[in-house]
Each structure stands twice: as C-alpha cells, then as structure tokens.
Design an enzyme around this catalytic site. Sequence first.
Site, PDB file in Angstrom:
ATOM      1  N   PRO A 172       0.829  -1.212   0.000  1.00  0.00           N
ATOM      2  CA  PRO A 172       0.000   0.000   0.000  1.00  0.00           C
ATOM      3  C   PRO A 172       0.859   1.256   0.000  1.00  0.00           C
ATOM      4  O   PRO A 172       1.857   1.334   0.702  1.00  0.00           O
ATOM      5  CB  PRO A 172      -0.811  -0.111   1.288  1.00  0.00           C
ATOM      6  CG  PRO A 172      -0.111  -1.094   2.131  1.00  0.00           C
ATOM      7  CD  PRO A 172       0.667  -1.999   1.228  1.00  0.00           C
ATOM      8  N   GLU A 173       0.461   2.224  -0.824  1.00  0.00           N
ATOM      9  CA  GLU A 173       1.161   3.504  -0.890  1.00  0.00           C
ATOM     10  C   GLU A 173       0.241   4.581  -0.308  1.00  0.00           C
ATOM     11  O   GLU A 173      -0.837   4.273   0.193  1.00  0.00           O
ATOM     12  CB  GLU A 173       1.564   3.804  -2.344  1.00  0.00           C
ATOM     13  CG  GLU A 173       2.473   2.709  -2.920  1.00  0.00           C
ATOM     14  CD  GLU A 173       2.947   2.988  -4.342  1.00  0.00           C
ATOM     15  OE1 GLU A 173       3.032   4.153  -4.726  1.00  0.00           O
ATOM     16  OE2 GLU A 173       3.245   2.019  -5.061  1.00  0.00           O
TER      17      GLU A 173
ATOM     18  N   LYS B 219       3.320   6.491   4.277  1.00  0.00           N
ATOM     19  CA  LYS B 219       2.660   5.187   4.332  1.00  0.00           C
ATOM     20  C   LYS B 219       2.438   4.723   5.776  1.00  0.00           C
ATOM     21  O   LYS B 219       2.065   3.574   6.009  1.00  0.00           O
ATOM     22  CB  LYS B 219       3.522   4.146   3.607  1.00  0.00           C
ATOM     23  CG  LYS B 219       3.869   4.519   2.167  1.00  0.00           C
ATOM     24  CD  LYS B 219       4.838   3.486   1.606  1.00  0.00           C
ATOM     25  CE  LYS B 219       5.452   3.964   0.306  1.00  0.00           C
ATOM     26  NZ  LYS B 219       6.506   3.033  -0.158  1.00  0.00           N
TER      27      LYS B 219
ATOM     28  N   HIS C  10      -3.848 -15.536   9.800  1.00  0.00           N
ATOM     29  CA  HIS C  10      -2.736 -14.576   9.746  1.00  0.00           C
ATOM     30  C   HIS C  10      -2.967 -13.346  10.619  1.00  0.00           C
ATOM     31  O   HIS C  10      -2.426 -12.271  10.338  1.00  0.00           O
ATOM     32  CB  HIS C  10      -2.448 -14.130   8.303  1.00  0.00           C
ATOM     33  CG  HIS C  10      -2.227 -15.267   7.363  1.00  0.00           C
ATOM     34  ND1 HIS C  10      -1.195 -16.160   7.525  1.00  0.00           N
ATOM     35  CD2 HIS C  10      -2.914 -15.673   6.265  1.00  0.00           C
ATOM     36  CE1 HIS C  10      -1.250 -17.066   6.570  1.00  0.00           C
ATOM     37  NE2 HIS C  10      -2.283 -16.794   5.803  1.00  0.00           N
TER      38      HIS C  10
ATOM     39  N   ARG D 119       2.681 -11.741   5.389  1.00  0.00           N
ATOM     40  CA  ARG D 119       4.141 -11.840   5.236  1.00  0.00           C
ATOM     41  C   ARG D 119       4.932 -11.243   6.396  1.00  0.00           C
ATOM     42  O   ARG D 119       6.165 -11.302   6.397  1.00  0.00           O
ATOM     43  CB  ARG D 119       4.555 -11.213   3.898  1.00  0.00           C
ATOM     44  CG  ARG D 119       3.975 -12.022   2.728  1.00  0.00           C
ATOM     45  CD  ARG D 119       4.476 -11.545   1.402  1.00  0.00           C
ATOM     46  NE  ARG D 119       5.919 -11.650   1.279  1.00  0.00           N
ATOM     47  CZ  ARG D 119       6.626 -11.163   0.250  1.00  0.00           C
ATOM     48  NH1 ARG D 119       5.987 -10.534  -0.716  1.00  0.00           N
ATOM     49  NH2 ARG D 119       7.919 -11.297   0.196  1.00  0.00           N
TER      50      ARG D 119
ATOM     51  N   ARG E 245      13.602  -2.322  -9.140  1.00  0.00           N
ATOM     52  CA  ARG E 245      12.142  -2.288  -9.230  1.00  0.00           C
ATOM     53  C   ARG E 245      11.708  -2.184 -10.683  1.00  0.00           C
ATOM     54  O   ARG E 245      12.319  -1.470 -11.478  1.00  0.00           O
ATOM     55  CB  ARG E 245      11.573  -1.080  -8.462  1.00  0.00           C
ATOM     56  CG  ARG E 245      11.979  -1.014  -6.996  1.00  0.00           C
ATOM     57  CD  ARG E 245      11.534  -2.227  -6.202  1.00  0.00           C
ATOM     58  NE  ARG E 245      10.094  -2.407  -6.217  1.00  0.00           N
ATOM     59  CZ  ARG E 245       9.256  -1.863  -5.340  1.00  0.00           C
ATOM     60  NH1 ARG E 245       9.730  -1.114  -4.367  1.00  0.00           N
ATOM     61  NH2 ARG E 245       7.962  -2.072  -5.425  1.00  0.00           N
TER      62      ARG E 245
END
Length: 284
Positions: free
Chosen positions: A2-3, A59, A98, A116, A273
């Site tokens: 997410p940005e 963020k 999770h 993650r 990237r």
Amino acid sequence: MPELPEVEVLRRYLDPLVSGKRLCELRVFKSRVVRPESSGKLIATVKGCRVKGVERRGKFLWLNLVKSRLRTPFPLVIHLGMTGRLFVQPSAAELPRHVTAVFRLGRESLIFKDTRLFGRITLETDSIEQLGPDPITDEFLVSDLQSAIGKSAQPVKVRLMNQRVLAGLGNIYACEVLHRAGISPFMKSSDLRLAKFKELHEAIVSTLARQVEFGMSLDLDFIGETTGDGLFYFGSRHGQARKSKERFRVYGRAGEPCGICSSIIKRAELGKRGTFFCVKCQKE
Ligand SMILES: [Zn+2]
C-alpha cells in the site's frame, strides 16, 4: 504494498470507527510485529487508553491514544508493510487467518492481519520523524519538492521513492506521476529544471488526490475474509481490481499502447524495481 492513497483511504474509513473508543485490550499473536520494544511493554502502555483519532504520514498510520490521567496524546504507530490489513469486526467474531494483533475496543475489535509479517506496530516515532514532506497532508509547494529532490545524481524515480525525500510514493505512483509529468524515470535528479518541477509537483498532487477519491468511492468491506484485500489494495471484488488497473497510465502496462502517444509502454529495472514508462512521452 500500500502507498499513500491506499493508506489514506484506510485512515478515512477507520477514523470514525475507532475514534472515541477505549482500548480495553491488545493481544499480540505474532510478537515480531512489535518492534523494537517488547510486546509486553507496548501492551502495558496502551491498555486502557482512549483513541483520539487515526492519523497518517506517508505510508505510516498511527492511532492517537490518550491515557485518562495524561492529557497529551501519544501515537501508536502502525506500518502495513507489504501485506498488512487493518479492519474492524465484532469482538465476538472468529479471528481471521494470519492475525497478528487484535485491539479490543469494546464490542468491536480492530484487527491487524499480515500474511508476510513485514508490518510493524511500535511506540517509536523515529520512522515518522524521518519522513520527508507528505504531498497531501502538508502544505506542499513546488519549492518543497525542489529542495527535497535536491541536486542528487540519483535517477529521479529512485529519489521520489525515498521516503526521507518525499513521504508516500512507492513504485506504482512513482511510475504514474513521472509519466503524467513527462519525465524519464532515469533522468538525473539534478538535471530537472524549474518547469519540470512544476509539472512533477502538479502530477504528484493531482494523481494522489484523484486516487484517494477513487478509493473512497469503492464499496469496501471491512469484515469478510475474502474481501479483506479490497480495503486498501483497491478492489479484489466486483471487478474493482480491473477498474483500478485501468486507471493506471503506465504501471503494469508493458506492451500496451501509451494513452497519450500510442507508443508501446516499456518495462525496465531501476533500483531493482520494475519501472514502466513511455519512451516518447518521457524523454531524458
Ligand atoms: Zn506516450
């Protein structure tokens, strides 16, 4: 990951749901999500606090907490990492897979789940203090962008993604704003002229604002396991992911024609990237 727009949409959704609530209990299921302090210390500090609001910079999100005996609010910082999700569900509901932490706020709980485990919860504010200007929160002028980017020899895209330079842009929106401004991602930052800074500034502010507005228009579901994604990745449901991708000018569109000049959009590696750009619209 997410940005800024996704985190801002999340903040706007969460703020009315959690503000004014008392944090009765914090349960941490994966201790590595709390760092650098111990989860025991963090739990003891926040227990019984009232949530004054949800704030954001870049963020990073934080809950502004206040202890009844202390008047000054303090931040409980949450970074979503790569896959972190935050949503509210009834405290009696079954916990999702999770789950890393549960903030019980009476009959409802704020759930932090993270597949993650790159997400983080902390009382430390260093990471926020080190951030560069936030393009939609701060008064953000062309001169701020100019002094942030500076006279660096780094490619402009690498510089834009450095959170200490500018808070909030990741790979997706760095690609997008550079296409909008007609600047090559490989251009040396120090070669940017004032006219280009103006275009880049306009591109950053308008792209982020429009994407936040778009995110707010989506039908988001905080609770369902299958729809958890939709919260800030803008849409795993009802074709929203497709709609979201259609909004991008270059990101994820290698091999497709540029919407401006019809040249084929290219992909290259830059700073490890995937970088999407139009050779014709984005000259060095
Ligand atoms: Zn083009």
